[in-house]
Structure formats: structure tokens, C-alpha cells
Motif scaffolding. Structure first.
Motif, mmCIF file in Angstrom:
data_model
loop_
_atom_site.group_PDB
_atom_site.id
_atom_site.type_symbol
_atom_site.label_atom_id
_atom_site.label_comp_id
_atom_site.label_asym_id
_atom_site.label_seq_id
_atom_site.Cartn_x
_atom_site.Cartn_y
_atom_site.Cartn_z
ATOM 1 N N PRO A 1 1.224 -1.260 0.260
ATOM 2 C CA PRO A 1 0.314 0.328 -0.370
ATOM 3 C C PRO A 1 0.887 1.136 -0.007
ATOM 4 O O PRO A 1 0.247 2.129 -0.832
ATOM 5 N N ILE A 2 1.823 1.705 0.637
ATOM 6 C CA ILE A 2 3.092 2.311 0.597
ATOM 7 C C ILE A 2 3.701 2.658 -0.610
ATOM 8 O O ILE A 2 3.236 3.978 -0.903
ATOM 9 N N LYS B 1 -8.144 -5.080 5.921
ATOM 10 C CA LYS B 1 -7.459 -4.624 6.835
ATOM 11 C C LYS B 1 -7.071 -3.166 7.830
ATOM 12 O O LYS B 1 -6.411 -2.635 8.252
ATOM 13 N N GLY B 2 -8.903 -3.249 7.228
ATOM 14 C CA GLY B 2 -8.852 -2.163 8.192
ATOM 15 C C GLY B 2 -9.041 -0.769 6.687
ATOM 16 O O GLY B 2 -8.649 -1.017 5.792
ATOM 17 N N ILE B 3 -9.673 0.720 7.113
ATOM 18 C CA ILE B 3 -9.435 1.681 6.584
ATOM 19 C C ILE B 3 -8.130 2.477 6.138
ATOM 20 O O ILE B 3 -7.348 3.028 5.174
ATOM 21 N N PHE B 4 -7.195 2.091 7.000
ATOM 22 C CA PHE B 4 -5.701 2.400 7.564
ATOM 23 C C PHE B 4 -4.238 1.060 6.713
ATOM 24 O O PHE B 4 -3.461 1.515 7.205
ATOM 25 N N TRP B 5 -5.372 0.471 6.562
ATOM 26 C CA TRP B 5 -4.344 -0.693 5.569
ATOM 27 C C TRP B 5 -3.153 -0.887 6.412
ATOM 28 O O TRP B 5 -2.273 -1.279 6.379
ATOM 29 N N GLY B 6 -3.560 -1.584 7.740
ATOM 30 C CA GLY B 6 -2.456 -1.991 9.073
ATOM 31 C C GLY B 6 -1.866 -0.972 10.006
ATOM 32 O O GLY B 6 -1.322 -1.147 10.887
#
Length: 299
Positions: free
Chosen positions: A64-65, A86-91
Motif C-alpha cells: 500500500p505504501i 486490513k481496515g481503512i488505514f491498511w494495518g
């Protein structure tokens, strides 16, 4: 509007067909290239626009980063997220995700989320980093208008929870809510029976159009309710009702200069690119081409 976009009249070199009503637009092949007059324009640029990260979901799952860094390099100034498990903050912690986007000069404005679970916590964490919206992306076709009425009540309640945390709630449409049910259009009912102070709407222009409705007519009929819009073009190579027929923006049959102009004039503040079909290209290549179209779009 927080960030006013600058528009100029369309260059005479731009095809006059771009300003015709949707029903009069001539279908274009997906292989058509973007108009040179558009790509060469140096003024009249839409200053801020975003990408729904679902458009590059495979890359987001891998890294994602790195994916968000690539997106920022294409010229997107905003992103809209989604929850892929993974949640809206991608872990990451919400503050870590905020640091990432701040460092890239990109604004994490909103995310699609399951608003029926842990909404208070999601809203609190999103509001804490300055996000503008949590968006319900899907409720699915319903068997009766009573079902849609219950959902409408749910949205008012969810909007109140979000408001208490300092963030806005919105609903993203698909085609099913524009299909007549028991003599009513469910989406009209939701628009007319949700509290405008609690519930906004994200218009997915592709799904409105595929359902046989005119996005411009809806935007004008319900001003200031569609505060976000998905910019997703429809290929002319498929049957009109084909659900998976999106294409690179500017190569399809939808009149986005007119649609976005109507949005700008009627309270649409955020314009989010989305694409879900990638024949002959890749999601990343498509994201780059879509950014080029949005950066150079003139009215």
C-alpha cells in the motif's frame, strides 16, 4: 467549496460533441486516444481530484505504501480508501497513515467502510486525522421499499454518529437503487428522507448512467446532496446495461465536461476517479492515463 477549481471555456479544437447531452454522445472505442486539444491544454485545469484506491486494489494488497507513492506521482491530490480486510488505514495507525499522505502532499479525504460495525471508533479515528467522510459503499438490492426505508433510517442514525465525532457520512450508489420498486425509485426516497445535515451522497456517475438515468438531471434535481462524485467512464463496446464495462476516462461514452460542470454548480466538492475493468492495460497504467485526463480537462 474549500478548493475552487479553475475552469475556462473549452478550446475550439475540442470536439463539440463533448457538450452534447448524454443521450446524443457518439460512442467511442476504448482504443480511442484522448483528444490532443485536451492533453495539450495548459490552463483550465481541475486543481484537485482523487483516486478511489479500489481501482488499484491488487497493488494496494501487495504494497500500500509504494502504491500510494506511485499514485501521488501521477498528480492525484486526493485519495479515497476502502476496507479490504486490513481496515481503512491498511494495518497502520491512523496517525501513521496521515504522516504518509502528508509527506506525499496528498489528502486522504474519505474511505468506503462498513458503517454497520464499529462506526463510532472508525469515525473517531478518521476525524482525528482530518478525513472528511466515511462512506457506506453498498447495501445491495432489496426486496421491498420497506427494506429501503429501514436503510434510510439507518443512514440518519449513522450520520448522527459521524457528526458527533466530527466527520460526515455519505452513501455511494450502485445501479440497484435507481431501479423502480413498488412504484418508487429507492434512491429518490433516500434522498428525500435523509436529513441533509447528517447524510450526504456520493454519486457513482457510471452506475446512474448504466441504470438508465441522467447524472446531470439528478445533480440538478437534488442540489448540494451529491457532495462527492465518482468519475468512471463507460465503454461503448458493450451492451448498455453491462455492469463491468468501465474504461479509461475520455475513451468511453460519458460526457464528463458537462457532468462535472453540473456537479461544480450544484455542490459537488470532490471528484474521485474509479475504474474496474482494464482490458489492454493495467490498473496502474490506467490510473496514470486517468490522471492525465483529469489534469487537462477544460470546460
Amino acid at each position: 467549496m474549500k478548493n475552487r477549481r479553475t475552469f475556462i471555456k473549452l478550446s475550439a479544437a475540442m470536439s463539440a460533441g463533448a457538450f452534447l447531452p448524454l443521450q446524443f454522445c457518439s460512442p467511442k472505442k476504448e482504443s480511442d486516444t484522448l483528444t490532443k486539444a485536451v492533453l495539450s491544454a495548459s490552463t483550465g485545469i481541475l486543481d484537485n481530484f482523487g483516486l478511489q484506491l479500489y481501482s488499484v486494489k491488487e497493488k494496494m494488497a501487495e504494497d500500500p505504501i509504494a502504491t500510494i507513492k506511485t499514485i501521488a506521482g501521477f498528480g492525484y491530490t486526493q485519495i479515497e480508501g476502502f476496507d479490504d480486510g486490513k481496515g481503512i488505514f491498511w494495518g497502520m495507525k491512523n496517525t501513521e497513515f496521515k504522516s504518509l499522505t502528508d509527506d506525499l502532499g496528498i489528502d486522504f479525504i474519505a474511505s468506503h467502510a462498513n458503517t454497520y460495525e464499529n462506526l463510532e471508533k472508525q469515525a473517531e479515528e478518521a476525524a482525528a486525522i482530518g478525513m472528511k467522510y466515511l462512506i457506506n459503499p453498498w447495501v445491495g438490492p432489496q426486496k421491498s421499499m420497506d427494506d429501503f426505508k429501514r436503510i434510510t433510517d439507518d443512514f440518519n442514525k449513522q450520520g448522527e454518529i459521524c457528526k458527533q465525532q466530527g466527520i460526515k457520512f455519505a452513501y455511494h450508489n450502485h445501479g440497484y437503487s435507481f431501479i423502480e420498486l413498488e412504484g418508487q425509485i429507492p434512491h429518490d426516497y433516500m434522498l428525500e428522507n435523509t436529513d441533509p445535515g447528517l447524510v450526504d451522497f456520493e454519486m457513482d456517475t457510471y452506475w446512474v448512467y448504466t441504470a438508465g438515468k441522467d447524472p446531470i438531471e439528478y445533480i440538478k434535481k437534488y442540489p448540494n446532496r451529491f457532495t462527492l462524485g465518482h468519475v468512471k467512464d463507460k465503454s461503448g463496446d458493450f451492451e448498455f446495461s453491462e455492469p463491468n464495462g468501465s474504461t479509461i476516462i475520455g475513451t468511453g461514452i460519458m460526457d464528463f465536461p458537462s457532468i462535472l460542470r453540473a456537479g461544480m454548480d450544484n455542490g459537488m466538492n470532490y471528484f474521485i476517479v474509479e475504474q474496474e475493468r482494464f482490458e489492454g492495460t493495467t490498473p496502474i497504467e490506467a490510473a496514470e492515463k486517468n490522471a492525465a485526463f483529469m489534469k487537462s480537462l477544460v470546460f
